[in-house]
Design a protein around this motif. Structure first.
Motif, PDB file in Angstrom:
ATOM      1  N   PRO A   1       0.829  -1.206   0.000  1.00 10.48           N
ATOM      2  CA  PRO A   1       0.000   0.000   0.000  1.00 10.48           C
ATOM      3  C   PRO A   1       0.862   1.254   0.000  1.00 10.48           C
ATOM      4  N   ARG A   2       0.350   2.315  -0.594  1.00  9.15           N
ATOM      5  CA  ARG A   2       1.087   3.577  -0.565  1.00  9.15           C
ATOM      6  C   ARG A   2       1.136   4.144   0.844  1.00  9.15           C
ATOM      7  N   ASP A   3       0.048   3.972   1.575  1.00 11.06           N
ATOM      8  CA  ASP A   3      -0.017   4.434   2.964  1.00 11.06           C
ATOM      9  C   ASP A   3      -0.105   3.212   3.865  1.00 11.06           C
ATOM     10  N   MET A   4       0.986   2.918   4.555  1.00 13.63           N
ATOM     11  CA  MET A   4       1.067   1.711   5.377  1.00 13.63           C
ATOM     12  C   MET A   4       0.968   2.085   6.853  1.00 13.63           C
TER      13      MET A   4
ATOM     14  N   VAL B   1      12.849  -0.170   1.431  1.00 11.54           N
ATOM     15  CA  VAL B   1      12.253  -1.363   0.822  1.00 11.54           C
ATOM     16  C   VAL B   1      11.059  -0.999  -0.058  1.00 11.54           C
ATOM     17  N   TYR B   2      10.264  -0.034   0.404  1.00  7.37           N
ATOM     18  CA  TYR B   2       9.073   0.411  -0.335  1.00  7.37           C
ATOM     19  C   TYR B   2       9.177   1.922  -0.583  1.00  7.37           C
ATOM     20  N   PRO B   3      10.013   2.334  -1.529  1.00  7.31           N
ATOM     21  CA  PRO B   3      10.266   3.772  -1.746  1.00  7.31           C
ATOM     22  C   PRO B   3       9.035   4.576  -2.146  1.00  7.31           C
ATOM     23  N   GLU B   4       8.000   3.918  -2.646  1.00  2.04           N
ATOM     24  CA  GLU B   4       6.796   4.639  -3.065  1.00  2.04           C
ATOM     25  C   GLU B   4       5.709   4.626  -1.995  1.00  2.04           C
ATOM     26  N   SER B   5       6.047   4.101  -0.839  1.00  9.57           N
ATOM     27  CA  SER B   5       5.071   4.021   0.255  1.00  9.57           C
ATOM     28  C   SER B   5       5.526   4.849   1.445  1.00  9.57           C
TER      29      SER B   5
ATOM     30  N   SER C   1       5.619  -8.259  -1.645  1.00  3.54           N
ATOM     31  CA  SER C   1       5.852  -7.225  -0.637  1.00  3.54           C
ATOM     32  C   SER C   1       6.176  -7.841   0.724  1.00  3.54           C
ATOM     33  N   VAL C   2       5.541  -8.974   1.062  1.00  4.84           N
ATOM     34  CA  VAL C   2       5.828  -9.637   2.332  1.00  4.84           C
ATOM     35  C   VAL C   2       7.175 -10.350   2.264  1.00  4.84           C
ATOM     36  N   TYR C   3       7.525 -10.874   1.101  1.00  5.68           N
ATOM     37  CA  TYR C   3       8.865 -11.457   0.921  1.00  5.68           C
ATOM     38  C   TYR C   3       9.930 -10.404   1.245  1.00  5.68           C
ATOM     39  N   LYS C   4       9.756  -9.190   0.721  1.00 11.27           N
ATOM     40  CA  LYS C   4      10.716  -8.108   0.972  1.00 11.27           C
ATOM     41  C   LYS C   4      10.748  -7.724   2.448  1.00 11.27           C
TER      42      LYS C   4
END
Length: 332
Positions: free
Chosen positions: A40-43, A68-72, A279-282
């Motif tokens: 998600p973008r907003d976690m 890990v999630y640069p866009e979130s 995403s969960v793997y990361k």
């Protein structure tokens, strides 16, 4: 006038529809399928109140997750073991912490959970979360039964420590009515009240050691109240997630002897509808491979690794976590 109102209402409906569409996209839901696509973008990260290790760890994880999630974006939210699982099940949180004894309750829909939680999976099992009863070093409280007539902070109402405390009182033929007062506050605020003499004891399920109690031990001096064998056995019979645990002497500098209590493992979980396999793997890879970062925050994380997480697993593993654990040989 009526025509103008109709136009305005139509415009608002278009705006609301667009907002709904954007929210669905940012939540990671796939169009039409209801499953996750990426992170998600907003976690929102369900953690705990300031002063406990969950809050410290989630803050550090949030910083690493930016890489890990640069866009979130990650927002750490003060929560608790039960409220985090409820938030995860409702999609309020993308990820969050809970205690090992609470996870089976959620999966089976018992106690605080009116329905079975079936859309939440485990990423990693991290460390034992230890039940503490903390008093001032000069206190006359030596046992659970000595809490009669005393003012106690059991933590936030509904948190795992507070629920465990109620079970412990019942096993000792006591209830809140036997105490001199209850203060439902977080760990840091409870420490301030104990220091100032406004309460007689703090209760919580936290890491051992936890920085708030270490600081209190240094500035004030503390003792830990042990649980007797019957109480420990009774807790395990109530919930197999309660395991016997000894807080080793020296964990807090003024507490020289081992203290018998119980613990439940801290578990990192995700909402299956918001976090997909990749995403969960990361996330799993980050948790394991950044172990040195977590250990610098607290020695409680020293035993954590992929094998430890698998061996002490609580709940159903997310496919993304399984993928990583199989990749490194921790899971067959």
């Amino acid at each position: 006038m009526k025509k103008l109102l109709a136009v305005m209402m139509a415009f608002m409906l278009v705006v609301l529809a667009a907002c709904s569409s954007n929210e669905a996209g940012s939540s990671g839901e796939a169009s039409g399928g209801g499953g996750a696509e990426g992170a998600p973008r907003d976690m929102a990260f369900g953690s705990a109140t300031v002063g406990g290790f969950w809050y410290t760890l989630s803050g550090a994880m949030g910083e690493k997750m930016k890489e890990v999630y640069p866009e979130s974006s990650v927002t750490v939210v003060e929560g608790g073991s039960v409220s985090n699982l409820l938030g995860l099940s409702q999609g309020t949180f993308a990820l969050g912490f809970s205690n090992g004894q609470t996870v089976p309750e959620a999966l089976n829909g018992i106690n605080a959970f009116k329905e079975k939680v079936d859309n939440v999976s485990t990423v990693a099992t991290l460390y034992p979360n230890v039940f503490h009863i903390v008093v001032r070093a000069d206190s006359d409280i030596k046992s659970v039964k000595d809490l009669k007539g005393k003012k106690v902070s059991p933590g936030i109402k509904g948190y795992s420590g507070e629920l465990a405390f109620q079970d412990i009182l019942k096993l000792n033929d006591m209830s809140y009515d036997d105490l001199g007062g209850i203060e439902y506050i977080g760990t840091a605020d409870g420490a301030d009240l104990l220091r100032d003499g406004h309460i007689d004891a703090i209760v919580g399920m936290v890491s051992a050691p936890v920085s708030t109690f270490q600081e209190l031990d240094t500035t004030l001096g503390i003792r830990l109240i042990p649980l007797d064998d019957e109480t420990v056995k009774g807790l395990h019979e109530l919930n197999e997630g309660y395991l016997e645990y000894d807080i080793e002497g020296g964990t807090y500098s003024n507490v020289k002897e081992d203290v018998k209590t119980v613990a439940g493992y801290t578990v990192l979980l995700v909402n299956d509808d918001l976090m997909d396999e990749e995403s969960v793997y990361k996330l799993t890879k980050m948790m394991v491979e950044e172990k040195d970062t977590w250990t610098k925050l607290s020695p409680i994380m020293k035993d954590f690794n992929a094998e430890y997480s698998v061996q002490n697993n609580v709940g159903k593993l997310h496919p993304g976590a399984e993928k990583y654990y199989k990749e490194v040989g921790a899971l067959k």
